[in-house]
Design an enzyme around this catalytic site. Sequence first.
Site, mmCIF file in Angstrom:
data_model
loop_
_atom_site.group_PDB
_atom_site.id
_atom_site.type_symbol
_atom_site.label_atom_id
_atom_site.label_comp_id
_atom_site.label_asym_id
_atom_site.label_seq_id
_atom_site.Cartn_x
_atom_site.Cartn_y
_atom_site.Cartn_z
ATOM 1 N N HIS A 89 0.846 -1.207 0.000
ATOM 2 C CA HIS A 89 0.000 0.000 0.000
ATOM 3 C C HIS A 89 0.878 1.252 0.000
ATOM 4 O O HIS A 89 0.681 2.165 -0.824
ATOM 5 C CB HIS A 89 -0.909 -0.005 1.228
ATOM 6 C CG HIS A 89 -1.766 1.208 1.340
ATOM 7 N ND1 HIS A 89 -3.062 1.254 0.862
ATOM 8 C CD2 HIS A 89 -1.515 2.441 1.876
ATOM 9 C CE1 HIS A 89 -3.570 2.453 1.096
ATOM 10 N NE2 HIS A 89 -2.651 3.195 1.712
ATOM 11 N N GLU A 90 1.852 1.295 0.903
ATOM 12 C CA GLU A 90 2.725 2.462 0.973
ATOM 13 C C GLU A 90 3.637 2.550 -0.251
ATOM 14 O O GLU A 90 3.969 3.650 -0.703
ATOM 15 C CB GLU A 90 3.555 2.418 2.260
ATOM 16 C CG GLU A 90 2.733 2.441 3.539
ATOM 17 C CD GLU A 90 1.795 3.643 3.615
ATOM 18 O OE1 GLU A 90 2.146 4.713 3.074
ATOM 19 O OE2 GLU A 90 0.708 3.497 4.210
ATOM 20 N N HIS A 95 2.017 4.476 -2.995
ATOM 21 C CA HIS A 95 2.210 5.927 -2.870
ATOM 22 C C HIS A 95 3.621 6.328 -3.319
ATOM 23 O O HIS A 95 3.799 7.316 -4.038
ATOM 24 C CB HIS A 95 2.014 6.356 -1.413
ATOM 25 C CG HIS A 95 0.617 6.201 -0.902
ATOM 26 N ND1 HIS A 95 -0.472 6.755 -1.542
ATOM 27 C CD2 HIS A 95 0.128 5.571 0.199
ATOM 28 C CE1 HIS A 95 -1.570 6.483 -0.851
ATOM 29 N NE2 HIS A 95 -1.223 5.748 0.200
ATOM 30 N N ASP A 154 -40.039 -34.364 -6.263
ATOM 31 C CA ASP A 154 -40.393 -34.964 -7.559
ATOM 32 C C ASP A 154 -41.210 -33.996 -8.420
ATOM 33 O O ASP A 154 -42.189 -34.392 -9.077
ATOM 34 C CB ASP A 154 -41.173 -36.265 -7.354
ATOM 35 C CG ASP A 154 -40.380 -37.310 -6.597
ATOM 36 O OD1 ASP A 154 -39.141 -37.331 -6.746
ATOM 37 O OD2 ASP A 154 -40.996 -38.086 -5.841
#
Length: 403
Positions: free
Chosen positions: A22-23, A26, A204
């Site tokens: 995630h970092e 950036h 059935d």
Amino acid sequence: MGAYLFGVALFALGIAVTIALHEAGHMFTARAFGMRVRRYFIGFGPTVWSTRRGHTTYGVAALPFGGFCDIAGMTAQDPVTEEEAPHAMVNKPWWQRVIVLSGGVVTNVLVGIIILYGIAVTSGLPNPDVDTTPTVGEVTCVSDQVDAQTLSECTGTGPAGAAGVRVGDRILAIDGEEMADFRQVRETVISRPGEDVVLTIERDGRTLDITVPVEPVTRLSAEGASFEAGAVGLSSAPITNAVKSYGPVEAVPATFAFTGLLLEGTVQGLMSFPAKLPGVVASIFGAERDMEGPMSVVGASRVGGELVERSLWDVFWMMLASLNFFLALFNLVPLPPLDGGHIAVVLWEKVRDFFRRLRGLAPAGPANYEKLLPLTYAMAAVLLTIGMLVIVADVVNPVRLFG
């Protein structure tokens, strides 16, 4: 125990990698636009390890509750040196700032998609077209619960069998309420001890209504407390084609379709998050833990250990993919200090300047983040408090998938 501890450690590592990526999202987008990245850290608080490469210090901090990417001049109030000024984020075009602020979110979504694709071509994904209509697999007698794994001995056909329910019957509804799966049947019956229920079944090709008396029995809660529940003596037939495997090419659309379902579920989970917090607090003091409630890094890692202990690797990786989607969407919440809060400020600047141009005025420049500091500090305190409460709950009363 060895497999369990390995699973705990592996899932904790997966969380760390998720945060790191995630970092990194950036960091790499910032560098692509010529911005200066000062620090790239996993964790918060005191530095455990660090090294410097070029203009960036890389490191690991003591508190593993997240990470950060320090970009020079993220706000107008962030001091920059004369040498950093041309590379300051605040001096870049608005669209570049939005892309950088979204870089972590996009990275987590991509990681989640890659994990799901791997599952699709190996063990397969849940089949979206599977028929979950509850089907009777066994008709039995009913009895009281002795302990977590044992029921007392009993004889006879049980209430459902005596009423005429047979193996293979498909339960369409109970008292007119449509049943989506056998779990809903179980929950409905448990809540109706001593009453009569009307099962609408398909047999059935014919549809029949069968009235079944719900027999009161004793059951035990997760804490071992006894309570009165209803039982009719039915168990579910195995669901066929619940998982569908795909080839490398057909797995692509299937992965995107399933990603959409997980993202939709994640949004619903985020919307229900505040309502689940009282249950988390109550679980610290002995209340039953909600299986679908929020978990911390500690709780998720423990669940990962349970999954590895039982060789449920597909569920393990599915959970890690879901974590990436949660982190992505949670960071889009438009409140500081989350990424979504910073994106909202940049977009607000753009809208504000648009209306200023209509009035013949010059752009007003970057927003004053000092005015947002009270909200930022308040949100940070709230998030920290919630995080600590969930961690405590995961220690004293963890979510257990298998009892």
